[in-house]
Design an enzyme around this catalytic site. Structure first.
Site, short mmCIF file in Angstrom:
data_model
loop_
_atom_site.label_atom_id
_atom_site.label_comp_id
_atom_site.label_asym_id
_atom_site.label_seq_id
_atom_site.Cartn_x
_atom_site.Cartn_y
_atom_site.Cartn_z
N GLY A 57 0.85 -1.18 0.00
CA GLY A 57 0.00 0.00 0.00
C GLY A 57 0.88 1.23 0.00
N THR A 58 0.36 2.33 -0.49
CA THR A 58 1.24 3.48 -0.65
C THR A 58 0.86 4.68 0.22
OG1 THR A 58 0.05 3.90 -2.71
CG2 THR A 58 2.16 2.82 -2.88
N THR A 59 0.09 5.64 -0.29
CA THR A 59 0.04 6.95 0.38
C THR A 59 -1.23 7.18 1.21
OG1 THR A 59 1.33 7.81 -1.46
CG2 THR A 59 0.31 9.42 0.00
N LYS B 272 -7.41 1.19 2.27
CA LYS B 272 -6.27 1.44 3.15
C LYS B 272 -6.64 2.22 4.41
CE LYS B 272 -3.37 1.84 -0.96
NZ LYS B 272 -2.40 2.70 -1.67
N ALA C 292 3.72 4.89 -7.55
CA ALA C 292 3.10 3.90 -6.67
C ALA C 292 1.82 4.42 -6.01
CB ALA C 292 4.09 3.46 -5.59
#
Length: 294
Positions: A65-67, A98, A245
């Site tokens: 997972g990113t931001t 997320k 990403a």
């Protein structure tokens, strides 16, 4: 003070569990009775190398997972995240969730190894519910932050193999002196260190540098909820613009950032209708400006 309770006994009279400080922690109960169910123990361990058979680093073998961004506003706090998960240089998923409500007055966002992070946050939610049922009261926000720090620290072995988890915790502090500024943000490092973010905003993940740069210009601590939500989505848009990403609003597939707001009334998932409307408005404005921010 919690009253003393007798120990639980099995049919043959063997003492199995003593009610005490550890009973109010579901994580500690698992660690003592079923450690294989803890997120940090549900991965294979490599004894000599962090590379898989195909030469990929272990951190690239699982989706990441990113931001995630968090902002406080007048009377509350919000948490928002993009939807993309990456696996090495590939897009593993376009619609990962997320951002999670963990109890009535807190929420957590995940960055890092997606599978472990999701399990950790779900276990954290069970931890808070378990504590409230056993003790009869909710943990304070500081107590919640400390519990999550302990859980992140428990994942250190996996983090050393490249499977790190970095959550972002937000909550409404019921013990705050000023209700207008009761929203709180706590960040963590991979070894479980917890840090109070007092600037009023923060971001974690691969696009966090770009998201924080955007928020630095548009954030206001006295903004209302709608303005803060727009700032969060706009910062994710800017992060996606520079970080491969991080996924921006996907108008073709109808995939938009997710968000949670927390006020004195409790934690609420922001509707997709609201986030999609804001995202479309931001994309339209950026299109008119030739891709530049206002």
């Amino acid at each position: 003070m919690t009253a003393d309770r007798p120990a639980l006994r099995t049919g043959d009279g063997e003492t199995r569990l003593s009610f005490g400080s550890n009973l109010s922690s579901f994580t500690e109960y698992l660690r003592g009775h079923a450690p294989e169910l803890l997120p940090e123990n549900r991965i294979g361990h490599r004894s000599h190398s962090t590379r898989g058979g195909d030469g990929m680093e272990s951190g690239d073998l699982a989706p990441h997972g990113t931001t995630i961004v968090a902002l406080t506003y007048k009377g509350g706090v919000l948490l928002a995240g993009d939807r993309r998960a990456t696996q090495g240089n590939l897009i593993a998923s376009r619609d990962v969730e997320k951002v999670y409500v963990t109890d009535e007055y807190s929420a957590a966002g995940i960055a890092g190894t997606a599978g472990i992070a999701i399990e950790l946050v779900r276990l954290f939610a069970v931890e808070l519910e378990h504590y409230e049922k056993i003790e009869g009261v909710q943990l304070t926000f500081d107590g919640k932050a400390n519990r999550l720090a302990s859980m992140v620290r428990g994942n250190l072995g996996a983090a050393m193999q490249g499977l790190a988890v970095v959550p972002l915790l937000v909550g409404y502090d019921l013990d705050a002196d000023d209700e207008a500024h009761a929203g709180r943000i706590v960040s963590y490092d991979v070894v479980g260190g917890r840090y109070e973010e007092r600037a009023g905003y923060h971001a974690v993940g691969s696009g966090s540098l770009f998201a924080k740069s955007a928020l630095k210009k548009i954030y206001s601590p006295d903004s209302d909820e709608e303005t803060a939500l727009r700032a969060a989505i706009e910062s994710l848009y800017d992060a996606a613009d520079d970080d491969s990403a991080t996924g921006g609003p996907d108008l073709t597939r109808g995939i938009y950032p997710t968000a949670v707001t927390i006020t004195q009334a409790g934690a609420v998932h922001v509707s997709e209708e609201t986030t999609s409307e804001l995202a479309r408005r931001i994309v339209a404005e950026r299109t008119e400006e030739g891709g530049s921010a206002r």
